[in-house]
Motif scaffolding. Structure first.
Motif, PDB file in Angstrom:
ATOM      1  N   MET A   1     -17.206 -85.673  -4.971  1.00  0.00           N
ATOM      2  CA  MET A   1     -17.462 -87.043  -5.400  1.00  0.00           C
ATOM      3  C   MET A   1     -16.289 -87.583  -6.199  1.00  0.00           C
ATOM      4  O   MET A   1     -15.640 -86.858  -6.962  1.00  0.00           O
TER       5      MET A   1
ATOM      6  N   ARG B   1     -19.577 -90.026  -9.221  1.00  0.00           N
ATOM      7  CA  ARG B   1     -20.233 -88.978 -10.002  1.00  0.00           C
ATOM      8  C   ARG B   1     -20.894 -89.565 -11.244  1.00  0.00           C
ATOM      9  O   ARG B   1     -21.999 -89.180 -11.610  1.00  0.00           O
TER      10      ARG B   1
ATOM     11  N   GLN C   1     -24.050 -91.147 -10.201  1.00  0.00           N
ATOM     12  CA  GLN C   1     -25.049 -90.132  -9.888  1.00  0.00           C
ATOM     13  C   GLN C   1     -25.688 -89.603 -11.161  1.00  0.00           C
ATOM     14  O   GLN C   1     -26.911 -89.458 -11.251  1.00  0.00           O
TER      15      GLN C   1
ATOM     16  N   TYR D   1     -17.573 -86.439 -17.942  1.00  0.00           N
ATOM     17  CA  TYR D   1     -17.830 -87.835 -17.595  1.00  0.00           C
ATOM     18  C   TYR D   1     -18.432 -88.631 -18.750  1.00  0.00           C
ATOM     19  O   TYR D   1     -18.253 -89.856 -18.815  1.00  0.00           O
TER      20      TYR D   1
END
Length: 231
Positions: free
Chosen positions: A10, A15, A18, A54
């Motif tokens: 991804m 990501r 998600q 992230y």
């Protein structure tokens, strides 16, 4: 020789989105305080350190999930300006309770106290949803901003009432949801009627709105119930 399926890698934004979706789903089922980063990582099929790659922590992920949920909730108040106002408000309340039903624990944690409560980001998101709801209702009444003071009081009070009603309903769901949706439409009419008694500008507005209301609509139903109660 391996015959396993090769997973597609991804991109960064994909990501992130998600993880936001996974977190929102978990926060919808349980209070955000009860959901760990490990659970989010497991549900997303990645490692805990990768989640932190992230998002700096659960608070930032919670705020990102809340931002998506806030956009969704604000959108529930969007309704075509067609037909009687009572029927429009009833459709809005049905979509509002759809959201509350789907995101119960997260909605409750947000309003009663959760990991991001008190942060400027969270407060701004909540205020933005309330303002979006307010703007939609005022637009449905055909009023240009700034709205008269009495009307603003009525609309903002009703939005707060809808929030409180949803929270009480979540605590046991002792009253059928469909009844509360209608009751909240009745509540709007009642608040507006009381305000109109004290303000001629609001009274003129309500006369214009009510003249197009059918007898079998939510507002007409309220009038019939009140007449029956007084007889």
């Amino acid at each position: 020789m391996s015959t396993g399926v090769v997973r597609r890698r991804m991109g960064v934004e994909e990501r992130r989105q998600q993880l936001i979706g996974v977190a929102l789903e978990l926060f919808s089922r349980r209070s955000p305080d009860e959901v760990s980063i490990d659970e989010i990582a497991s549900a997303a099929g990645i490692s805990r350190p990768l989640v932190y790659h992230y998002f700096p922590g659960k608070l930032s992920l919670y705020e990102a999930a809340l931002r998506r949920a806030a956009d969704d909730l604000a959108g529930r108040f969007v309704e075509p300006h067609e037909g009687p106002l009572g029927a429009r408000l009833l459709r809005v309340m049905r979509r509002f309770f759809d959201f509350v039903d789907q995101h119960g624990p997260g909605f409750s944690a947000l309003m009663r106290g959760g990991p991001a409560v008190g942060s400027s980001t969270t407060n701004a998101l909540i205020d933005a949803v309330r303002q979006a709801a307010y703007d939609q209702i005022v637009a449905h009444l055909g009023v240009e901003e700034p709205a008269p003071a009495r009307l603003e009081l009525v609309v903002r009070s009703w939005i707060s009432l809808a929030e409180s009603t949803a929270l009480i309903w979540l605590d046991g769901r002792r009253i059928p949801r469909a009844q509360l949706e209608v009751q909240l439409v009745h509540d709007f009419a009642a608040l507006a009627a009381v305000g109109a008694v004290h303000d001629e500008e609001l009274a003129t507005l309500m006369r214009r709105v009510l003249k197009d209301e059918p007898g079998d609509g939510p507002f007409g139903d309220l009038v019939a119930r009140l007449v029956s109660l007084a007889s």
